[in-house]
Motif scaffolding. Sequence first.
Motif, PDB file in Angstrom:
ATOM      1  N   ASP A 268       9.398 -42.078   0.931  1.00  0.00           N
ATOM      2  CA  ASP A 268       8.218 -41.291   1.271  1.00  0.00           C
ATOM      3  C   ASP A 268       8.541 -39.795   1.223  1.00  0.00           C
ATOM      4  O   ASP A 268       9.617 -39.362   1.655  1.00  0.00           O
ATOM      5  CB  ASP A 268       7.756 -41.685   2.678  1.00  0.00           C
ATOM      6  CG  ASP A 268       6.433 -41.076   3.055  1.00  0.00           C
ATOM      7  OD1 ASP A 268       5.407 -41.735   2.864  1.00  0.00           O
ATOM      8  OD2 ASP A 268       6.430 -39.925   3.552  1.00  0.00           O
ATOM      9  N   ALA A 269       7.611 -39.014   0.688  1.00  0.00           N
ATOM     10  CA  ALA A 269       7.842 -37.575   0.551  1.00  0.00           C
ATOM     11  C   ALA A 269       8.038 -36.900   1.899  1.00  0.00           C
ATOM     12  O   ALA A 269       8.851 -35.973   2.027  1.00  0.00           O
ATOM     13  CB  ALA A 269       6.681 -36.928  -0.200  1.00  0.00           C
ATOM     14  N   LYS A 270       7.311 -37.354   2.913  1.00  0.00           N
ATOM     15  CA  LYS A 270       7.368 -36.685   4.221  1.00  0.00           C
ATOM     16  C   LYS A 270       8.768 -36.716   4.815  1.00  0.00           C
ATOM     17  O   LYS A 270       9.325 -35.678   5.179  1.00  0.00           O
ATOM     18  CB  LYS A 270       6.392 -37.347   5.199  1.00  0.00           C
ATOM     19  CG  LYS A 270       4.931 -37.220   4.848  1.00  0.00           C
ATOM     20  CD  LYS A 270       4.048 -37.805   5.928  1.00  0.00           C
ATOM     21  CE  LYS A 270       4.165 -39.316   6.040  1.00  0.00           C
ATOM     22  NZ  LYS A 270       3.660 -40.025   4.846  1.00  0.00           N
ATOM     23  N   LEU A 271       9.315 -37.922   4.957  1.00  0.00           N
ATOM     24  CA  LEU A 271      10.613 -38.049   5.612  1.00  0.00           C
ATOM     25  C   LEU A 271      11.697 -37.341   4.807  1.00  0.00           C
ATOM     26  O   LEU A 271      12.529 -36.617   5.362  1.00  0.00           O
ATOM     27  CB  LEU A 271      10.974 -39.519   5.803  1.00  0.00           C
ATOM     28  CG  LEU A 271      12.266 -39.766   6.596  1.00  0.00           C
ATOM     29  CD1 LEU A 271      12.105 -39.310   8.043  1.00  0.00           C
ATOM     30  CD2 LEU A 271      12.665 -41.233   6.550  1.00  0.00           C
ATOM     31  N   ASN A 272      11.684 -37.534   3.501  1.00  0.00           N
ATOM     32  CA  ASN A 272      12.698 -36.888   2.676  1.00  0.00           C
ATOM     33  C   ASN A 272      12.507 -35.375   2.636  1.00  0.00           C
ATOM     34  O   ASN A 272      13.480 -34.619   2.577  1.00  0.00           O
ATOM     35  CB  ASN A 272      12.689 -37.502   1.278  1.00  0.00           C
ATOM     36  CG  ASN A 272      13.286 -38.900   1.264  1.00  0.00           C
ATOM     37  OD1 ASN A 272      14.491 -39.069   1.290  1.00  0.00           O
ATOM     38  ND2 ASN A 272      12.428 -39.920   1.257  1.00  0.00           N
ATOM     39  N   GLY A 273      11.257 -34.925   2.689  1.00  0.00           N
ATOM     40  CA  GLY A 273      11.001 -33.493   2.779  1.00  0.00           C
ATOM     41  C   GLY A 273      11.541 -32.916   4.077  1.00  0.00           C
ATOM     42  O   GLY A 273      12.060 -31.789   4.114  1.00  0.00           O
ATOM     43  N   ALA A 274      11.430 -33.700   5.153  1.00  0.00           N
ATOM     44  CA  ALA A 274      11.981 -33.258   6.437  1.00  0.00           C
ATOM     45  C   ALA A 274      13.491 -33.090   6.347  1.00  0.00           C
ATOM     46  O   ALA A 274      14.068 -32.184   6.974  1.00  0.00           O
ATOM     47  CB  ALA A 274      11.626 -34.269   7.524  1.00  0.00           C
ATOM     48  N   PHE A 275      14.143 -33.941   5.549  1.00  0.00           N
ATOM     49  CA  PHE A 275      15.596 -33.834   5.400  1.00  0.00           C
ATOM     50  C   PHE A 275      15.991 -32.594   4.589  1.00  0.00           C
ATOM     51  O   PHE A 275      17.090 -32.058   4.770  1.00  0.00           O
ATOM     52  CB  PHE A 275      16.149 -35.100   4.758  1.00  0.00           C
ATOM     53  CG  PHE A 275      15.999 -36.344   5.614  1.00  0.00           C
ATOM     54  CD1 PHE A 275      15.802 -36.246   6.982  1.00  0.00           C
ATOM     55  CD2 PHE A 275      16.052 -37.604   5.043  1.00  0.00           C
ATOM     56  CE1 PHE A 275      15.662 -37.384   7.779  1.00  0.00           C
ATOM     57  CE2 PHE A 275      15.919 -38.747   5.826  1.00  0.00           C
ATOM     58  CZ  PHE A 275      15.721 -38.636   7.194  1.00  0.00           C
ATOM     59  N   ILE A 276      15.106 -32.147   3.701  1.00  0.00           N
ATOM     60  CA  ILE A 276      15.330 -30.860   3.024  1.00  0.00           C
ATOM     61  C   ILE A 276      15.357 -29.745   4.066  1.00  0.00           C
ATOM     62  O   ILE A 276      16.261 -28.900   4.089  1.00  0.00           O
ATOM     63  CB  ILE A 276      14.218 -30.572   1.997  1.00  0.00           C
ATOM     64  CG1 ILE A 276      14.212 -31.603   0.880  1.00  0.00           C
ATOM     65  CG2 ILE A 276      14.376 -29.159   1.413  1.00  0.00           C
ATOM     66  CD1 ILE A 276      12.991 -31.502  -0.034  1.00  0.00           C
ATOM     67  N   VAL A 277      14.351 -29.755   4.932  1.00  0.00           N
ATOM     68  CA  VAL A 277      14.225 -28.715   5.953  1.00  0.00           C
ATOM     69  C   VAL A 277      15.381 -28.792   6.948  1.00  0.00           C
ATOM     70  O   VAL A 277      15.891 -27.761   7.405  1.00  0.00           O
ATOM     71  CB  VAL A 277      12.864 -28.828   6.666  1.00  0.00           C
ATOM     72  CG1 VAL A 277      12.733 -27.777   7.766  1.00  0.00           C
ATOM     73  CG2 VAL A 277      11.725 -28.665   5.657  1.00  0.00           C
ATOM     74  N   MET A 278      15.817 -30.015   7.283  1.00  0.00           N
ATOM     75  CA  MET A 278      16.978 -30.169   8.175  1.00  0.00           C
ATOM     76  C   MET A 278      18.190 -29.460   7.584  1.00  0.00           C
ATOM     77  O   MET A 278      18.906 -28.722   8.280  1.00  0.00           O
ATOM     78  CB  MET A 278      17.293 -31.658   8.359  1.00  0.00           C
ATOM     79  CG  MET A 278      16.283 -32.429   9.178  1.00  0.00           C
ATOM     80  SD  MET A 278      16.643 -32.468  10.939  1.00  0.00           S
ATOM     81  CE  MET A 278      17.972 -33.659  10.989  1.00  0.00           C
ATOM     82  N   GLY A 279      18.440 -29.691   6.298  1.00  0.00           N
ATOM     83  CA  GLY A 279      19.584 -29.054   5.654  1.00  0.00           C
ATOM     84  C   GLY A 279      19.473 -27.544   5.665  1.00  0.00           C
ATOM     85  O   GLY A 279      20.454 -26.834   5.918  1.00  0.00           O
ATOM     86  N   LEU A 280      18.264 -27.043   5.397  1.00  0.00           N
ATOM     87  CA  LEU A 280      18.071 -25.595   5.354  1.00  0.00           C
ATOM     88  C   LEU A 280      18.256 -24.950   6.723  1.00  0.00           C
ATOM     89  O   LEU A 280      18.920 -23.912   6.850  1.00  0.00           O
ATOM     90  CB  LEU A 280      16.677 -25.274   4.805  1.00  0.00           C
ATOM     91  CG  LEU A 280      16.473 -25.518   3.309  1.00  0.00           C
ATOM     92  CD1 LEU A 280      14.996 -25.403   2.942  1.00  0.00           C
ATOM     93  CD2 LEU A 280      17.304 -24.544   2.475  1.00  0.00           C
ATOM     94  N   SER A 301      19.078 -39.332  -0.987  1.00  0.00           N
ATOM     95  CA  SER A 301      20.028 -38.284  -0.617  1.00  0.00           C
ATOM     96  C   SER A 301      20.682 -37.571  -1.787  1.00  0.00           C
ATOM     97  O   SER A 301      21.702 -36.902  -1.608  1.00  0.00           O
ATOM     98  CB  SER A 301      21.103 -38.868   0.302  1.00  0.00           C
ATOM     99  OG  SER A 301      21.696 -40.015  -0.282  1.00  0.00           O
ATOM    100  N   ASP A 302      20.116 -37.700  -2.981  1.00  0.00           N
ATOM    101  CA  ASP A 302      20.480 -36.772  -4.050  1.00  0.00           C
ATOM    102  C   ASP A 302      19.351 -35.764  -4.256  1.00  0.00           C
ATOM    103  O   ASP A 302      19.589 -34.584  -4.482  1.00  0.00           O
ATOM    104  CB  ASP A 302      20.821 -37.498  -5.351  1.00  0.00           C
ATOM    105  CG  ASP A 302      19.675 -38.327  -5.900  1.00  0.00           C
ATOM    106  OD1 ASP A 302      18.738 -38.655  -5.139  1.00  0.00           O
ATOM    107  OD2 ASP A 302      19.708 -38.675  -7.093  1.00  0.00           O
ATOM    108  N   CYS A 303      18.117 -36.233  -4.124  1.00  0.00           N
ATOM    109  CA  CYS A 303      16.960 -35.343  -4.299  1.00  0.00           C
ATOM    110  C   CYS A 303      16.899 -34.275  -3.213  1.00  0.00           C
ATOM    111  O   CYS A 303      16.599 -33.105  -3.490  1.00  0.00           O
ATOM    112  CB  CYS A 303      15.671 -36.158  -4.280  1.00  0.00           C
ATOM    113  SG  CYS A 303      15.563 -37.403  -5.584  1.00  0.00           S
ATOM    114  N   ASN A 304      17.169 -34.667  -1.974  1.00  0.00           N
ATOM    115  CA  ASN A 304      16.986 -33.746  -0.856  1.00  0.00           C
ATOM    116  C   ASN A 304      17.974 -32.575  -0.867  1.00  0.00           C
ATOM    117  O   ASN A 304      17.560 -31.422  -0.707  1.00  0.00           O
ATOM    118  CB  ASN A 304      17.039 -34.523   0.462  1.00  0.00           C
ATOM    119  CG  ASN A 304      16.020 -35.649   0.483  1.00  0.00           C
ATOM    120  OD1 ASN A 304      14.970 -35.559  -0.149  1.00  0.00           O
ATOM    121  ND2 ASN A 304      16.327 -36.729   1.186  1.00  0.00           N
ATOM    122  N   PRO A 305      19.267 -32.815  -1.075  1.00  0.00           N
ATOM    123  CA  PRO A 305      20.163 -31.654  -1.206  1.00  0.00           C
ATOM    124  C   PRO A 305      19.878 -30.842  -2.460  1.00  0.00           C
ATOM    125  O   PRO A 305      20.155 -29.639  -2.498  1.00  0.00           O
ATOM    126  CB  PRO A 305      21.557 -32.293  -1.256  1.00  0.00           C
ATOM    127  CG  PRO A 305      21.339 -33.703  -1.681  1.00  0.00           C
ATOM    128  CD  PRO A 305      20.016 -34.089  -1.082  1.00  0.00           C
TER     129      PRO A 305
END
Length: 541
Positions: A268-280, A301-305
Amino acid sequence: MKKYFTFLFVSIFIIVVASCSNQKSADTRTISTETLKDKIAGGWAGKMIGVTYGAPTEFKAQGKTFDDSIKWKPSDVKGSIWQDDIYVQLTFFMTMDQYGIDAPAKKFQELFAKAGYQLWHANVQARKNYYDSIFPPQSGHPDYNLHADDIDFQIEADYIGFMCPGMPATANQIADKIGHIMNYGDGVYGGVFVAALYSEAYFDNDISKIIDKALLSIPAESDYARIVNDVILLHQHYPADWRAAWAELEAKWGKVQICGAGTSFNIDAKLNGAFIVMGLLYGDGDPAKTMEISTRCGQDSDCNPSNAMAVLGVIKGLSGLPVEYQNAVKAIGDSTFINTSYSFNKAVDKTLDYAQKLAVQNGGESASGELKIKVQQPQAFALEVAFPKLVFDRKISAFATEGVQIKGHWSNVGPKDPTKLEARSQATFSGNAGDEISFTLEGTGVSISGNWFKDGGKADVFVDGQFKRSIDCYFNYSNQQHENMDLYHITNLAQGKHTIKVVVKGEKRPESAGTNVYITEALVFKTADKINENYKFSFQK
């Protein structure tokens, strides 16, 4: 007296000119061509670096953090040549090169549907929809794409933000057209959000402010905006403990997905998008730390980083990234991404060209080694919700002894890869006209799953005795076939008992090797509040 009036006139003139000059300065942002190109290169390099950093971990941590070692070296960036995070959006560039920036959405869908590379989830459904004559925006609509909320557009909207420096409204207009090829609602907002991150990152290096500004490009009442705001809140509460923040976030949002419903798999875009923001937020601007945290959050976990690193790439520029990263990217700068005509160097040059054109089209100026960009205010879309109040209930296997009725001569087939499924029949199939399979269930929504194979044929679907539409189970594009795909789904049924019947037509499209219809299971949904709707974090109770 004349001297006085002359002095007064000159003074007023100077004030007016100064005021106009200041107003013009306030209405525009200026960036040198050299800096712009460096930041564009940093964005593309960040995508390539981040996706290869996380690639070995992809979906190895579902509903949990990835705690094994991450083995990556800068030279591994060469693997980006084969990554869908990059090659799909380069096809969109190729469409623009051939048909112009304003080409219709159907043309973008056509070129990526006919491209030689493989696709998955919302993208592959959009490809199949093209061959089934379902075109944008219906191709991404939840009525025709059960993956509407998936991550696909989020991982391929980078080029939009890269070519819209300081132009979030322009980015939104482009994203509206492209995003609805394969997604809808939060699935589109994911792409809009990351594009807005890049658009803002050209002129701001404060990550928190960039995130806040990017949120203005999506509806505040959307679940995507809500989960990003949750990450911001969790970061404030656990400023030095991303794992504690992750655990709270997972408990609230980890099981609301439609694709992968009933499993730990979440694209889902939402959860994985949240992981982008977590990293940032937790990465503090450090490339290695940012990639590691986005990767360790798990799932895609390749798309998000890749997205997180691309934001840092725009902020810092290629010249501001670690030297070993720069050298690794430059070493493959002229290598072509699969099934495209684009290399890293060409992508940078074409992005710069499109950025200059878009800036001028939107009231800016390009001259004397700099680009003046007219300031834009973000303009959020109207709210779209793909699957409101739709909650997974249960699965009914095609081999179940209750709730399933089969008529005719059906056969069973095992999985293509026995190591991926239990040692049992994977699907039941028939190519005989008039053969049928029915599922009787209690619920308000259902997805009938089956296989898209090269010998797939056609069938008619009936809901409670009423014909709904015909489906086609053929798929053999880009040397791909797929098991356990959504063949047909319907939501918003009245609460109660329903019967979904699939009737084999014994017909096929010319290129199919057979008329077979493969059925694996029915996913049943109910109408209820989703977990996130009433959930409170531990510190809110």
